[in-house]
Design an enzyme around this catalytic site. Structure first.
Site, short mmCIF file in Angstrom:
data_model
loop_
_atom_site.label_atom_id
_atom_site.label_comp_id
_atom_site.label_asym_id
_atom_site.label_seq_id
_atom_site.Cartn_x
_atom_site.Cartn_y
_atom_site.Cartn_z
N HIS A 177 0.81 -1.23 0.00
CA HIS A 177 0.00 0.00 0.00
C HIS A 177 0.84 1.27 0.00
O HIS A 177 0.55 2.24 0.73
CB HIS A 177 -0.96 -0.01 1.19
CG HIS A 177 -2.01 -1.07 1.13
ND1 HIS A 177 -2.48 -1.60 -0.05
CD2 HIS A 177 -2.69 -1.73 2.13
CE1 HIS A 177 -3.40 -2.51 0.20
NE2 HIS A 177 -3.54 -2.62 1.51
N HIS A 247 -9.89 1.69 0.80
CA HIS A 247 -9.72 0.53 1.67
C HIS A 247 -10.75 0.49 2.81
O HIS A 247 -10.43 0.09 3.93
CB HIS A 247 -8.31 0.53 2.25
CG HIS A 247 -7.78 -0.84 2.56
ND1 HIS A 247 -8.31 -1.63 3.56
CD2 HIS A 247 -6.77 -1.56 2.02
CE1 HIS A 247 -7.63 -2.76 3.63
NE2 HIS A 247 -6.69 -2.76 2.69
N GLU A 389 -11.67 -3.65 -2.85
CA GLU A 389 -10.74 -2.58 -3.23
C GLU A 389 -10.62 -2.48 -4.74
O GLU A 389 -10.17 -3.40 -5.38
CB GLU A 389 -9.36 -2.86 -2.61
CG GLU A 389 -9.41 -3.13 -1.10
CD GLU A 389 -8.11 -3.72 -0.59
OE1 GLU A 389 -7.03 -3.22 -0.99
OE2 GLU A 389 -8.16 -4.67 0.21
#
Length: 389
Positions: A177, A247, A389
């Site tokens: 991420h 998210h 996502e």
């Protein structure tokens, strides 16, 4: 001004020293004028880019989403009291509400969704009550915009145009991420545009190891039809990987309803293929048909019946889905129904549309089994929520 300066004849100076001095002054003035104009052009270009991102974002959503009732005046955007973090930064918060009683709250820290409250008053998004918790080390990206690259980059390395780049590693030997300080750990600029909230962030060249300045825009909009539109745009000064995702963790039984409620969710995902992963959750490079596997959710199924049998995770301490499913599409770059999630005990349903080729389905496998404190006194634990996502 440039034309005037160039056509003006300098006074005749008989000494060599005088001519040199006058020449230097003349070219200094010309350089100063050119520099000023260039600076103005850069500022205008940046402002134009931001406006284009926002305009393009709005037009794309309006053209591609299912027809909606256009009653913008019924949508309320209210700014809540800001949170002040330990470094004195002001984290701005906004609540978007419609006449049906649905509301969504977003904040500038991580351009995150902090709640979605249904008309009956139940919040279905996991989160925290304070900025200290959102900035804490235990925050599993609740509601955040993650990037530059959502998901994992193998060995924290990649190559672009023959050049190898090394990233900050924060997930074993991999980058997850965006790295140690991804987009979720920055305070974005915030603005209100009619019935929408827009967050922008400039990720500078070299941030977390990625090349190029990257201007990012995330726009949140709520409609009278209970549609929450999230539009993401990015523009870079150099070739760079960009893979943005929201998210948010959902539980349609209520944000604190836990795994018992999650297992009763009926999940449909319109995906014919899956990209399998290794034991570090890195894609192997294969693209496999979902037929005959727990990844085949095309006709829907109860989550509790398959979540503990996901290949590669069933014999681990963290069984469940954390995989990219390849979305079935007939038209490129058009919004398509990707997933339908239902919670029969309370008659709730959520549909997810996207114009992207894949969706990462995650079922909270790494939420702590002994739980963590969430908002409103809730205890979030293993399989307490899901992400698309």
């Amino acid at each position: 001004q440039i034309r005037s300066a160039l056509s003006r004849k300098p006074k005749k100076i008989h000494s060599e020293k005088g001519r040199t001095s006058a020449g230097l002054i003349f070219w200094t003035q010309v350089t100063s004028i050119m520099s000023t104009i260039f600076s103005l052009l850069v500022i205008l270009s940046l402002l134009t880019v931001i406006m284009l991102l926002r305009t393009s974002s709005s037009q794309t959503i309006q053209d591609d989403m299912p027809e909606e009732v256009h009653a913008d005046m019924l949508i309320s955007v209210k700014e809540l009291p800001a949170w002040i973090d330990k470094e004195g930064r002001e984290v701005r918060r906004f609540t978007l509400s419609n006449s049906a009683g649905l509301s969504a709250t977003v904040m500038s820290w991580g351009a995150a969704v902090t709640s979605i409250v249904l008309p009956d008053g139940e919040d279905v998004v996991l989160g925290f009550d304070s900025i200290e918790d959102y900035q804490g080390e235990d925050n599993p990206y609740f509601g955040a915009t993650v990037g530059r690259v959502a998901n994992r980059v193998k060995n924290g390395m990649f190559e672009v145009e023959g050049k190898e780049y090394t990233l900050a590693r924060n997930n074993g030997n991999n980058t997850l991420h965006g790295g140690l300080k991804g987009f979720d750990k920055h305070n974005w600029l915030a603005s209100v545009e009619h019935d929408s909230v827009v967050f922008t962030y400039l990720s500078e060249d070299g941030e977390e190891g990625f090349p190029g300045d990257l201007l990012v825009s995330v726009k949140y909009r709520l409609t009278e039809d209970n549609i929450i539109l999230i539009s993401m745009q990015a523009m870079s000064t150099r070739p760079t990987p960009v893979n943005l995702a929201n998210h948010a963790y959902y539980n349609l039984g209520g944000h604190g309803a836990g795994s018992t409620a999650l297992y009763d969710h009926q999940v449909t995902i319109h995906a014919d293929w899956v990209t399998p992963v290794n034991d570090q959750l890195i894609p192997t490079g294969e693209i496999l048909k979902v037929d005959g596997t727990p990844f085949d959710l095309r006709n829907g199924g109860r989550l509790g019946d398959v979540i503990l049998t996901v290949p590669g995770t069933e014999d681990t301490d963290n069984p469940g889905f954390d995989h990219n499913l390849v979305v079935t599409r007939t038209k490129q770059n058009k919004m398509k129904l990707v997933s339908v999630v239902e919670y029969p005990p309370k008659g709730r349903q959520m549909k997810v549309f996207s114009n992207q080729p894949g969706v990462q389905f995650y079922t909270g496998n790494f939420l702590p089994r002994n739980g963590m404190a969430g908002k409103g006194g809730a205890n979030y634990s293993f399989h307490g929520g899901f992400c698309l996502e």
